[in-house]
Write a protein that holds these residues in place. Structure first.
Motif, PDB file in Angstrom:
ATOM      1  N   GLY A 198      -0.313 -13.180  -2.510  1.00 53.81           N
ATOM      2  CA  GLY A 198      -1.061 -12.522  -1.683  1.00 53.81           C
ATOM      3  C   GLY A 198      -1.390 -10.767  -3.113  1.00 53.81           C
ATOM      4  O   GLY A 198      -1.253 -10.709  -4.073  1.00 53.81           O
ATOM      5  N   ASP A 199      -1.958  -9.489  -2.189  1.00 50.82           N
ATOM      6  CA  ASP A 199      -2.285  -8.528  -2.734  1.00 50.82           C
ATOM      7  C   ASP A 199      -1.206  -7.618  -3.361  1.00 50.82           C
ATOM      8  O   ASP A 199      -1.757  -6.855  -4.279  1.00 50.82           O
ATOM      9  N   SER A 200      -0.202  -7.826  -2.720  1.00 48.16           N
ATOM     10  CA  SER A 200       1.097  -6.228  -3.535  1.00 48.16           C
ATOM     11  C   SER A 200       1.717  -6.548  -3.194  1.00 48.16           C
ATOM     12  O   SER A 200       2.943  -8.127  -2.968  1.00 48.16           O
ATOM     13  N   PHE A 201       3.137  -5.772  -3.818  1.00 44.52           N
ATOM     14  CA  PHE A 201       4.333  -6.446  -3.767  1.00 44.52           C
ATOM     15  C   PHE A 201       4.962  -5.680  -2.424  1.00 44.52           C
ATOM     16  O   PHE A 201       4.292  -5.046  -2.025  1.00 44.52           O
ATOM     17  N   ASP A 202       5.835  -5.857  -1.797  1.00 41.81           N
ATOM     18  CA  ASP A 202       6.520  -5.395  -1.085  1.00 41.81           C
ATOM     19  C   ASP A 202       7.327  -4.808  -1.346  1.00 41.81           C
ATOM     20  O   ASP A 202       8.581  -4.056  -1.000  1.00 41.81           O
ATOM     21  N   PHE A 203       7.470  -4.046  -2.264  1.00 39.16           N
ATOM     22  CA  PHE A 203       8.793  -2.948  -3.415  1.00 39.16           C
ATOM     23  C   PHE A 203       7.958  -2.399  -4.507  1.00 39.16           C
ATOM     24  O   PHE A 203       6.599  -2.602  -5.117  1.00 39.16           O
ATOM     25  N   SER A 204       8.360  -1.724  -4.674  1.00 36.88           N
ATOM     26  CA  SER A 204       7.870  -0.001  -5.972  1.00 36.88           C
ATOM     27  C   SER A 204       8.385  -1.044  -7.427  1.00 36.88           C
ATOM     28  O   SER A 204       9.996  -0.558  -6.961  1.00 36.88           O
ATOM     29  N   LEU A 205       7.716  -0.964  -8.099  1.00 37.03           N
ATOM     30  CA  LEU A 205       7.893  -0.537  -8.987  1.00 37.03           C
ATOM     31  C   LEU A 205       8.181   0.954 -10.033  1.00 37.03           C
ATOM     32  O   LEU A 205       7.103   1.494  -9.752  1.00 37.03           O
ATOM     33  N   SER A 206       8.406   0.896 -11.122  1.00 35.29           N
ATOM     34  CA  SER A 206       8.870   2.171 -11.821  1.00 35.29           C
ATOM     35  C   SER A 206       7.540   2.439 -12.461  1.00 35.29           C
ATOM     36  O   SER A 206       6.643   1.190 -12.216  1.00 35.29           O
ATOM     37  N   SER A 207       6.796   3.181 -13.308  1.00 36.86           N
ATOM     38  CA  SER A 207       5.567   3.612 -13.315  1.00 36.86           C
ATOM     39  C   SER A 207       5.409   3.053 -15.031  1.00 36.86           C
ATOM     40  O   SER A 207       4.466   2.460 -15.887  1.00 36.86           O
TER      41      SER A 207
END
Length: 438
Positions: A198-207
Motif C-alpha cells: 500500500g501507500d503508507s505504514f500503519d505505524f510511525s517512524l521517527s524523523s
C-alpha cells in the motif's frame, strides 16, 4: 550452557519491548508477552514497530568503536579500560568479554524484536488486510536483515545464526558466505512484501526516516542494503541493479539516508559515539590514527570536518601516539546513519570498475569535489581505480565501520598498520563463549 547467550538475549528483548513507553500508542504497559504473540491488538503491534526502531540505537558505540579500532580508523586512548589498547590491538579477543559480547547481544536484540513483530502480525486479532500485514513484514524483515549483516561482518569466518525465532530450537551457525546468501534472500522477501504494502505504514517512524517512511520509499533503503551486500559478495551486476532502485543520486545530498536519531529529554537516549573534545586535558581522548591524517590529500575537507587537533598537544598512551581527535559527531544528539548516499556513490564507482571506467571516475569525482580536492587525474586501469575508490571510502566513511571490512574483503588486510611490537591484525570476533558449548 550451549545457546544460552542468545536465548537470554531473546527473552530480555521481548520483556524490554513490553515495557516501552512511547507516544501515540494507547496504554503500552497493558501488553503482555502472550497477548502480543497471540491475539495482539493494533496498538500492541504499533508499539512493537516503534520499539523495533528504538531498540536499534542501543549500544551502537560498542559496535562502531570496536570495528573502527580494529581497522585503525582511530584509537581509544582515554586509558579508561586497557583492553582497548591491549586486547583489541594485540589479541586474542576474549570470547566472554564485553568487547565481543556487548555488540553481538545488541544486534541479536534487534533481530528478536523483528521476529516478535512478525509473529505478532501473523497471529494478530487486529483484522489487518494483506497490504497492512505486508507493510509490517517488509519493515521488520529489512531491519532484521540489516542487523544480521552487521553481526555477520563482525563474526566473519566464525559465522552467525540466521534462524533464532524459536529460542528453544535455534538454527545452526552458518559461515560467512551462507550468512550473506541468507540475508540476501531475506532482503528480497522484504522487498516483495513492501511492493504490495500500500501507500503508507500503519505505524510511525521517527524523523530519522524522513523520506523513507512509506513502503515505497522504505524500499529504496532496502535496495541500498542489497547493493551493499552485493558488493560484499563481489557481485557487481547485482550491486548496480539494486542501486538503480535505491535512493542513489549522483547529484544528491551525500548525507541523505535513514538514520538513528537521539534526544536528551524524556525516555530518549544520547548518541554515545559523540566524544567530548579534549580542552586542557578534559574530555575523551578518542584519537585518529596518524596515518589517516598523513595519507590525506592536501585540502581534504573531510580531515578538518571529522577530526580536530588535540589542543593540549600530542596524546600518548600505552605506546600509541596521535595528534588528532575524532570529531565526526558534533553533539550527543547527532544522527548516526544506517547507510547514506555517499556510500552508494562509492558502491557505484567500485561496481563499474572493469566495465565502465568513465562511469567510475564520474562518481569518484563527485566525492572528490565535495571534499575539495578536485577531479581524479590518475590512471584508469582497474587496479588504480580500485585503489582510488578504497582511498575515498577511507575518508568519506571514516568511523562508520567500513575500513576493517573493506580491507578484509579486498584482500588488503596487511595494510592495517601495526604500531607496536606484539600488535596484530584481527579479522573476526570470536563466537561468544556461551554460544560454543565449551
Amino acid at each position: 550452557m550451549k545457546k544460552r547467550f542468545i536465548k537470554s538475549i531473546l527473552l530480555c528483548t521481548t520483556l524490554l519491548l513490553m515495557c516501552c513507553e512511547l507516544d501515540e500508542v494507547t496504554n503500552p504497559n497493558a501488553a503482555t508477552i502472550d497477548s502480543v504473540q497471540n491475539g495482539a491488538t493494533q496498538a500492541d503491534i504499533q508499539l512493537l514497530a516503534v520499539g523495533l526502531e528504538s531498540v536499534m540505537r542501543n549500544d551502537l558505540e560498542y559496535h562502531y568503536d570496536t570495528v573502527s579500532i580494529l581497522g585503525r580508523d582511530y584509537y581509544d586512548l582515554t586509558s579508561v579500560d586497557p583492553r582497548y589498547t591491549g586486547e583489541l590491538l594485540k589479541g586474542p579477543l576474549d570470547n566472554n568479554g564485553f568487547l565481543t559480547t556487548r555488540a553481538y547481544a545488541a544486534w541479536y536484540k534487534i533481530i528478536k524484536a523483528a521476529n516478535v513483530l512478525i509473529e505478532a502480525v501473523e497471529n494478530s486479532a487486529a483484522g489487518f488486510d494483506d497490504e497492512v500485514k505486508n507493510s509490517y513484514y517488509g519493515y521488520a524483515k529489512t531491519i532484521k536483515a540489516y542487523a544480521l549483516l552487521m553481526v555477520a561482518n563482525r563474526q566473519y569466518t566464525n559465522g552467525i545464526r540466521l534462524e533464532v525465532s524459536d529460542p528453544n530450537n535455534l538454527g545452526p551457525i552458518v559461515d560467512y558466505a551462507d550468512a550473506l546468501a541468507g540475508i540476501k534472500t531475506m532482503l528480497e522477501e522484504a522487498a516483495t512484501n513492501l511492493s504490495t504494502a500500500g501507500d503508507s505504514f500503519d505505524f510511525s517512524l521517527s524523523s530519522g526516516y524522513d523520506g523513507f517512511n512509506t513502503p515505497e520509499t522504505f524500499m529504496q533503503f532496502n535496495k541500498a542494503l542489497q547493493a551493499r551486500l552485493a558488493l560484499y559478495q563481489n557481485d557487481k551486476t547485482a550491486a548496480l541493479t539494486a542501486l538503480s532502485d535505491s535512493f542513489f543520486d549522483m547529484d544528491g545530498d551525500l548525507w541523505n539516508g535513514p538514520a538513528h536519531v537521539f534526544g536528551a529529554t524524556g525516555n530518549d537516549i544520547l548518541n554515545n559515539q559523540f566524544h567530548i573534545l579534549v580542552n586542557s586535558g578534559i574530555g575523551d581522548a578518542f584519537m585518529v590514527h596518524p596515518s589517516w591524517v598523513n595519507d590525506a590529500e592536501s585540502g581534504d575537507t573531510r580531515v578538518s570536518s571529522k577530526s580536530q587537533l588535540f589542543e593540549p598537544g600530542t596524546r600518548t598512551f600505552d605506546g600509541l601516539t596521535s595528534d588528532y581527535q575524532v570529531a565526526l559527531y558534533k553533539s550527543n544528539v547527532d544522527p548516526v546513519y544506517l547507510i547514506r548516499n555517499e556510500e552508494l556513490l562509492l558502491i557505484y564507482a567500485e561496481a563499474q570498475i572493469g566495465t565502465d571506467a568513465n562511469a567510475a571516475v564520474e562518481a569518484i569525482n563527485v566525492i572528490r569535489n565535495a571534499a575539495g580536492i578536485g577531479n581524479y587525474t590518475g590512471a584508469t586501469d582497474d587496479a588504480s581505480l580500485l585503489d582510488e575508490v578504497l582511498k575515498q571510502r577511507r575518508y568519506s566513511l571514516f568511523a562508520e565501520g567500513h575500513r576493517w571490512v573493506d580491507l578484509r574483503r579486498l584482500n588488503r588486510f596487511n595494510e592495517i598498520p601495526l604500531d607496536r611490537p606484539g600488535d596484530d591484525r584481527i579479522d573476526a570476533f570470536p563466537t561468544p563463549f556461551t554460544e560454543t558449548g565449551f
